[in-house]
Design an enzyme around this catalytic site. Structure first.
Site, PDB file in Angstrom:
ATOM      1  N   ASP A 206      39.393  37.787  35.554  1.00  0.00           N
ATOM      2  CA  ASP A 206      40.621  38.430  35.990  1.00  0.00           C
ATOM      3  C   ASP A 206      40.350  39.119  37.326  1.00  0.00           C
ATOM      4  O   ASP A 206      39.307  39.754  37.505  1.00  0.00           O
ATOM      5  CB  ASP A 206      41.006  39.474  34.925  1.00  0.00           C
ATOM      6  CG  ASP A 206      42.423  39.946  35.098  1.00  0.00           C
ATOM      7  OD1 ASP A 206      43.281  39.461  34.339  1.00  0.00           O
ATOM      8  OD2 ASP A 206      42.665  40.774  35.990  1.00  0.00           O
ATOM      9  N   GLU A 249      46.982  36.453  37.307  1.00  0.00           N
ATOM     10  CA  GLU A 249      45.737  36.508  38.067  1.00  0.00           C
ATOM     11  C   GLU A 249      44.530  36.320  37.142  1.00  0.00           C
ATOM     12  O   GLU A 249      43.436  36.719  37.443  1.00  0.00           O
ATOM     13  CB  GLU A 249      45.637  37.828  38.838  1.00  0.00           C
ATOM     14  CG  GLU A 249      45.396  39.084  38.002  1.00  0.00           C
ATOM     15  CD  GLU A 249      46.665  39.749  37.477  1.00  0.00           C
ATOM     16  OE1 GLU A 249      47.701  39.054  37.361  1.00  0.00           O
ATOM     17  OE2 GLU A 249      46.623  40.957  37.168  1.00  0.00           O
TER      18      GLU A 249
END
Lengths: 335, 202
Positions: A206, A249
């Site tokens: 992430d 993301e």
């Protein structure tokens, strides 16, 4: 037995009958105007007749063609195969066919769309018909249809379908696999590893403080970072690794035949590469880091979903411990 | 009993015509293929469009189906479906007298289908004073395990068809295939007329 020729001539005698000569002229003109190649062979496969379509398309001298063996006149023909096919027509007295889908063409003829299609020779559907005449030997009529158009459009369709299939697997922004295809792959890889008792590891990662990056530099900058990071990670992977965009993301990598040590090494390398990557946006250097969670397949793992959960928990721990670092699911369990 | 069903006499007559045609066709095929060709006693029945789906999808391991349309005088027309099982199709090229690299598996299936269909139907047509023409045979797309799906996607413009099932076997080449001739409604009426004429001539 019904005599159909008799029916036709009977009908025509009622009106003004056309003479045999005129009918013959009409037939000849039709066979010479038709956009189909007509070639007639005797039982030894010598050419006895051809129509204008073939003459024009082959650009061969009619005087030399008639009487010549079809295999000498058209040396491109696969002789053994075609001889066997033609002998079936003679022996069984049945028609035979050859479609462009199996053989693009038999005769090397130019076609009429040389400018707007990419094939060199005319795609053909060929029909082989047994012909019975008063002559004691049988003849074979070969009809050659130009199907270059059909072939061309079929090719376009296949290409489009392949593109669609590819598009349905790819994430539009980052050009890596999308969530759906990635997850389908995980299901398969999980089953494979279980069946063959092979190693398998999963990595979830992430981008750190991605929301902040979007807020400070704008979404275009965020997009650029996602694209650059995806490309950077891709360059660090092996061909068999399956890299996908899991969410906004968040990314995920399936590592087949990889144990925890191998997966951790790779995770560290990714973490370091991203932290030191010179990313620039509008002349400004952008500092990007990632947090990573790694989970290996163990005997206790009961499903692929559980593997995702373990990697996810490790990722949360990496975040909790201050980001820009790697955590493994096994460390976490003992911690 | 609808106008599309055959009477007992018509059914017997058709059965007899088919038996004779099968005998002649198997003789011709044996000469050409240079091996014995066995044809099992055919079954003739009327079939609903929805039952056709079932019949075909019941055949497990169907690897390929080849379709070929036929049409003759007096409105005699229909479609021949030849279905093959994986295990019975390994040596078709060999059976046809081709070298292994001369033609693809698809082409082998199409070739043998066309030969079986046209040889039988030519002889049959002669029995009823007719003459057949044929479409180019087509391999039905992506048959592997989804023939019934393929057929489900088709909307038939007929409810009832006459179905003639003939099984071909060439034991020397462990070859086996099913030929299903399907004659749709309007053509049934036409074939009944032909059968009545033949019956009247007796």
């Amino acid at each position: 037995m019904l005599d159909f020729n008799a029916l036709i001539s009977e009908k025509s005698t009622n009106k003004q009958a056309l003479s045999g000569t005129v009918l013959k002229q009409i037939n000849t003109q039709i066979s010479n105007q038709i956009n189909t190649g007509v070639l007639v062979l005797d039982a030894e496969f010598n050419i006895v007749l051809w129509n204008r379509f073939l003459q024009v398309h082959t650009d061969k001298d009619a005087a030399n063609i008639i009487g010549q063996s079809i295999f000498i006149a058209f040396p491109e023909l696969p002789e053994r195969w075609l001889s066997r096919k033609l002998s079936a027509v003679l022996q069984l007295n049945t028609p035979s066919f050859c479609s462009w889908q199996q053989r693009h063409h038999l005769f090397e003829l130019p076609h009429t769309r040389q400018i707007t299609t990419d094939s060199e020779f005319m795609a053909q559907n060929c029909t082989f018909l047994p012909i019975d005449t008063d002559c004691e030997h049988k003849h074979i009529c070969i009809l050659i249809e130009d199907v270059t158009d059909v072939c061309h459009y079929q090719g376009q369709l296949q290409k489009t379908l392949a593109e669609l299939a590819q598009m349905s697997r790819i994430d539009g922004l980052t050009q890596i696999y999308n969530r759906r295809h990635w997850q389908d792959s995980l299901v398969q890889e999980y089953a494979k590893s279980r069946r063959h008792t092979k190693n398998l590891s999963l990595m979830m990662l992430d981008l750190d403080h991605f929301k902040l990056l979007n807020d400070n530099y704008g979404h275009q900058c965020g997009d650029m970072v996602l694209i650059e990071i995806s490309a950077l990670i891709s360059s660090l992977l092996r061909v068999e690794d399956i890299f996908g965009r899991y969410g906004g993301e968040e990314f995920a990598i399936i590592l087949p035949e990889t144990n925890l040590t191998g997966a951790m090494e790779l995770a560290q390398r990714i973490c370091h590469s991203i932290a030191t990557a010179p990313l620039k946006y509008n002349g400004q250097v952008i500092k990007v880091t990632v947090s990573l969670g790694v989970a290996p397949l163990s005997e206790q793992t009961s499903s692929y979903e559980e593997l995702i959960t373990h990697a996810d928990l490790a990722l949360y721990q990496a975040k909790a411990q201050g980001r820009n670092q790697v955590c493994s699911a096994t460390n976490m369990a003992t911690a | 009993m609808s106008e599309f069903h055959l009477t007992e006499d018509q059914q017997d007559c058709l059965q007899e015509l088919i038996n004779i045609a099968m005998g002649q066709a198997s003789d011709q095929l044996a000469r050409y293929l240079d091996t014995f060709v066995y044809l099992k006693v055919p079954s003739i029945e009327s079939i609903d469009a929805k039952d056709l789906l079932q019949t075909l999808s019941q055949q497990k391991n169907t690897m390929a189906v080849v379709s070929q349309g036929f049409f003759g005088y007096e409105g005699i027309r229909g479609e021949a479906l030849l279905s093959y099982q994986e295990e019975d199709s390994g040596r078709i090229g060999d059976l046809l007298g081709y070298e292994p690299d001369e033609l693809s598996q698809d082409e082998q299936l199409i070739d043998i289908s066309s030969i079986l269909t046209t040889t039988f139907l030519n002889v049959f047509a002669r029995q009823i004073d007719n003459q057949m023409s044929y479409n180019a045979p087509k391999l039905l797309p992506s048959v592997q395990n989804c023939l019934s799906e393929h057929l489900q996607e088709m909307t038939f413009n007929w409810d009832l068809a006459l179905k003639i099932n003939i099984n071909y076997q060439v034991t020397d080449y462990s070859f086996n295939c099913n030929m299903i001739l399907l004659i749709p409604e309007t053509a049934i009426i036409n074939i009944k007329k032909v059968l009545d004429r033949i019956l009247a001539e007796f």
